[in-house]
Write a protein that holds these residues in place. Structure first.
Motif, PDB file in Angstrom:
ATOM      1  N   LYS A 282       0.814  -1.220   0.000  1.00 37.90           N
ATOM      2  CA  LYS A 282       0.000   0.000   0.000  1.00 37.90           C
ATOM      3  C   LYS A 282       0.844   1.265   0.000  1.00 37.90           C
ATOM      4  O   LYS A 282       0.552   2.221  -0.719  1.00 37.90           O
ATOM      5  CB  LYS A 282      -0.932  -0.002   1.226  1.00 37.90           C
TER       6      LYS A 282
ATOM      7  N   THR B  83       2.522   3.242  -7.690  1.00 34.26           N
ATOM      8  CA  THR B  83       1.305   2.804  -8.373  1.00 34.26           C
ATOM      9  C   THR B  83       1.497   2.965  -9.873  1.00 34.26           C
ATOM     10  O   THR B  83       1.613   4.077 -10.384  1.00 34.26           O
ATOM     11  CB  THR B  83       0.084   3.617  -7.902  1.00 34.26           C
TER      12      THR B  83
ATOM     13  N   ARG C 246      -4.057   1.499 -13.285  1.00 30.41           N
ATOM     14  CA  ARG C 246      -5.371   1.269 -12.686  1.00 30.41           C
ATOM     15  C   ARG C 246      -6.061   0.099 -13.358  1.00 30.41           C
ATOM     16  O   ARG C 246      -5.944  -0.094 -14.571  1.00 30.41           O
ATOM     17  CB  ARG C 246      -6.254   2.514 -12.818  1.00 30.41           C
TER      18      ARG C 246
ATOM     19  N   TYR D 189      -9.999  -1.301 -13.564  1.00 28.52           N
ATOM     20  CA  TYR D 189     -11.389  -0.963 -13.271  1.00 28.52           C
ATOM     21  C   TYR D 189     -12.231  -2.231 -13.220  1.00 28.52           C
ATOM     22  O   TYR D 189     -12.110  -3.100 -14.101  1.00 28.52           O
ATOM     23  CB  TYR D 189     -11.947  -0.006 -14.331  1.00 28.52           C
TER      24      TYR D 189
ATOM     25  N   MET E 268      -3.865   0.460  -8.723  1.00 30.82           N
ATOM     26  CA  MET E 268      -5.070   0.794  -7.970  1.00 30.82           C
ATOM     27  C   MET E 268      -6.242   0.013  -8.549  1.00 30.82           C
ATOM     28  O   MET E 268      -6.312  -0.237  -9.756  1.00 30.82           O
ATOM     29  CB  MET E 268      -5.372   2.286  -8.049  1.00 30.82           C
TER      30      MET E 268
ATOM     31  N   ILE F 195     -10.204   0.159  -9.016  1.00 25.50           N
ATOM     32  CA  ILE F 195     -11.288   1.139  -9.019  1.00 25.50           C
ATOM     33  C   ILE F 195     -12.577   0.475  -9.486  1.00 25.50           C
ATOM     34  O   ILE F 195     -12.579  -0.242 -10.496  1.00 25.50           O
ATOM     35  CB  ILE F 195     -10.971   2.329  -9.957  1.00 25.50           C
ATOM     36  N   CYS F 196     -13.664   0.714  -8.743  1.00 25.70           N
ATOM     37  CA  CYS F 196     -14.974   0.201  -9.171  1.00 25.70           C
ATOM     38  C   CYS F 196     -15.750   1.304  -9.876  1.00 25.70           C
ATOM     39  O   CYS F 196     -15.871   2.418  -9.359  1.00 25.70           O
ATOM     40  CB  CYS F 196     -15.780  -0.297  -7.975  1.00 25.70           C
ATOM     41  N   ARG F 197     -16.236   1.003 -11.061  1.00 19.63           N
ATOM     42  CA  ARG F 197     -17.100   1.937 -11.785  1.00 19.63           C
ATOM     43  C   ARG F 197     -18.553   1.574 -11.496  1.00 19.63           C
ATOM     44  O   ARG F 197     -19.055   0.543 -11.932  1.00 19.63           O
ATOM     45  CB  ARG F 197     -16.816   1.866 -13.282  1.00 19.63           C
TER      46      ARG F 197
ATOM     47  N   GLU G 141     -16.744   6.614  -9.461  1.00 24.54           N
ATOM     48  CA  GLU G 141     -15.584   5.734  -9.425  1.00 24.54           C
ATOM     49  C   GLU G 141     -15.117   5.623  -7.987  1.00 24.54           C
ATOM     50  O   GLU G 141     -14.813   6.632  -7.354  1.00 24.54           O
ATOM     51  CB  GLU G 141     -14.463   6.257 -10.325  1.00 24.54           C
TER      52      GLU G 141
ATOM     53  N   ASP H 178     -12.491   4.063  -5.227  1.00 25.41           N
ATOM     54  CA  ASP H 178     -11.177   3.460  -4.977  1.00 25.41           C
ATOM     55  C   ASP H 178     -11.345   2.400  -3.891  1.00 25.41           C
ATOM     56  O   ASP H 178     -11.666   2.714  -2.756  1.00 25.41           O
ATOM     57  CB  ASP H 178     -10.208   4.554  -4.526  1.00 25.41           C
TER      58      ASP H 178
ATOM     59  N   LYS I  57      -5.550  -1.696  -3.591  1.00 26.37           N
ATOM     60  CA  LYS I  57      -4.302  -1.684  -4.354  1.00 26.37           C
ATOM     61  C   LYS I  57      -3.712  -3.086  -4.289  1.00 26.37           C
ATOM     62  O   LYS I  57      -3.822  -3.769  -3.258  1.00 26.37           O
ATOM     63  CB  LYS I  57      -3.326  -0.667  -3.746  1.00 26.37           C
TER      64      LYS I  57
ATOM     65  N   THR J  23      -8.786  -0.685   0.591  1.00 25.87           N
ATOM     66  CA  THR J  23      -8.827   0.657   1.172  1.00 25.87           C
ATOM     67  C   THR J  23     -10.255   1.090   1.489  1.00 25.87           C
ATOM     68  O   THR J  23     -10.475   2.144   2.069  1.00 25.87           O
ATOM     69  CB  THR J  23      -8.204   1.679   0.195  1.00 25.87           C
TER      70      THR J  23
END
Length: 422
Positions: A308, A313, A316, A318, A355, A357-359, A370, A372, A375, A417
């Motif tokens: 983390k 990073t 990304r 998604y 990272m 990321i969820c959309r 979006e 976060d 990671k 996170t």
């Protein structure tokens, strides 16, 4: 003024503590003349020696290489050009460590210079080697003096300030305390120099709550690179690793002993159900002004903390909401599979950190948010993920011609996170 919170916290035992002390430029050097403030430095050395005499392990994270170089080169103002700063730091670093060696040498206490960059910690073997080196230095009874390697460190892999470096160091050593010595007594709700109504913050259990209450937009000194905002970042990093973090005045290093003794006696803390306490009666309780950030109840240790906070990073990934629920589920705690991935961003290779990321979409299928969620270390490159996204694991071999792993990110290499998929 109090803010409710349901967090518990445990004090470290007193027998043998690991204590990281970050000392800022303005504590070490005069802001105008750049000459060393020997009274502060001498008091700091005496404090370290006293802590060591009680069986504690002490690490110094010291700024002021640039300020020391400015004095040596008779330059009045800190330049802005990076290469010039690096050259000045190269001049100052040697003189700074010599100053520490001279002061500690009066008491026959050896010191060691440790220069780090973020790049040194981004590879797992190097990270573990740095930890082993610091541990061995401490076992030898030596005081490590840590600084960022400004001379060779490019902007993109810099820690940015020694507040962050001190938090990383404290996390690496699983320290009991991180003390951030600055030019004010504690954190205030606003700048006390311009706002007489500013209240001191004595205890913080929840940094997110605190960030909504305080104004920390003021920059650091003309010599330093940080300000109070960088100390909040450092406190967040350190407490995530289980390290109790304290902001207090650098010109009064003797206060550290009082704070540790009060914490050991159980008189420092306020009730755990208070998220943030301001305007507390520290002075009435015969305690020095300071701000204590309590450690997280479920801290990240070693590998996941390294993923983390130690890794750059690189890109990304998604994912859809179904994958988010699986990854965040308290019972399932699933790995991340290709079927739940909808897109990938930037170029990266296997074993780099990305990272997650969820959309989130509305009923019309439009992306509305979006989120976060974590990671992790990927098992496939960005090109490979782009080809297998949305596919079942059993189809990876047909698509790529091989299958290095069933999942894109293994659960053991994934740090969440976001606690709940709300």
């Amino acid at each position: 003024m109090i803010y409710k919170n349901n967090q518990n916290n445990h004090r470290p035992t007193r027998s043998s503590l690991t204590i990281v002390i970050k000392v800022g430029t303005t504590t070490i050097c005069d802001e105008k003349t750049h000459y060393p403030v020997l009274s502060n430095l001498s008091s700091l050395v005496e404090l370290v020696l006293k802590l060591k005499s009680q069986g504690h392990r002490v690490v110094l994270v010291s700024s002021a290489a640039v300020a020391t170089g400015l004095r040596r080169l008779n330059i009045d103002e800190r330049p802005t050009k990076m290469s010039t700063l690096q050259a000045i730091s190269a001049v100052g670093q040697g003189r700074l460590i010599r100053l520490y060696d001279d002061l500690f040498g009066q008491f026959h206490q050896p010191v060691a210079q440790v220069l780090l960059t973020k790049n040194d910690l981004s590879e797992r073997a190097q990270y573990l080697n740095a930890v082993s080196c610091l541990e061995e230095i401490l076992e030898l009874g030596v005081v490590p003096i840590v600084n960022e390697n400004d001379t060779i460190c490019p902007q993109e892999i810099r820690f940015g300030d020694n507040d962050t470096l001190s938090a990383i160091t404290a996390g690496m050593l699983k320290a009991d305390y991180l003390f951030l010595l600055t030019d004010v007594d504690c954190l205030y709700t606003d700048n006390p120099r311009t706002n007489p109504d500013a209240k001191n913050v004595s205890v913080c259990h929840d940094i997110q709550v605190l960030q909504e209450l305080v104004c920390v937009t003021s920059r650091g000194s003309a010599l330093g690179t940080g300000g109070m905002s960088t100390k909040l970042v450092a406190a967040d990093l350190a407490t995530a690793a289980g390290v109790r973090t304290v902001i207090t005045h650098g010109a009064k290093p003797e206060n550290l002993m009082k704070i540790i003794e009060a914490d050991d006696a159980g008189t420092l803390m306020t009730p755990h159900e208070l998220a943030v306490v301001t305007g507390d009666d520290l002075l009435a309780r015969n305690l020095p002004l300071h701000t204590l950030f309590t450690a997280k109840d479920n801290p990240l240790y070693d590998r996941k903390w390294w993923i983390k906070h130690g890794l750059h990073t690189a890109g990304r990934v998604y994912i859809d909401e179904g994958a988010m629920r699986a990854v965040l589920s308290r019972k399932q705690r699933s790995s991340l599979f290709a079927a739940g991935i909808v897109d990938v961003e930037n170029n990266f290779v296997a074993n780099q950190a990305v990272m997650i990321i969820c959309r989130r979409k509305n009923e019309q299928g439009e992306v509305v948010e979006e989120v976060d969620i974590g990671k992790g270390l990927v098992n496939y490159s960005s090109i490979e993920i782009g080809r297998i996204k949305g596919c079942r694991s059993q189809d990876i071999t047909d698509i790529l011609g091989y299958m290095d792993a069933e999942c894109v990110i293994d659960r053991d290499n994934l740090v969440r996170t976001l606690d709940n998929p709300v």
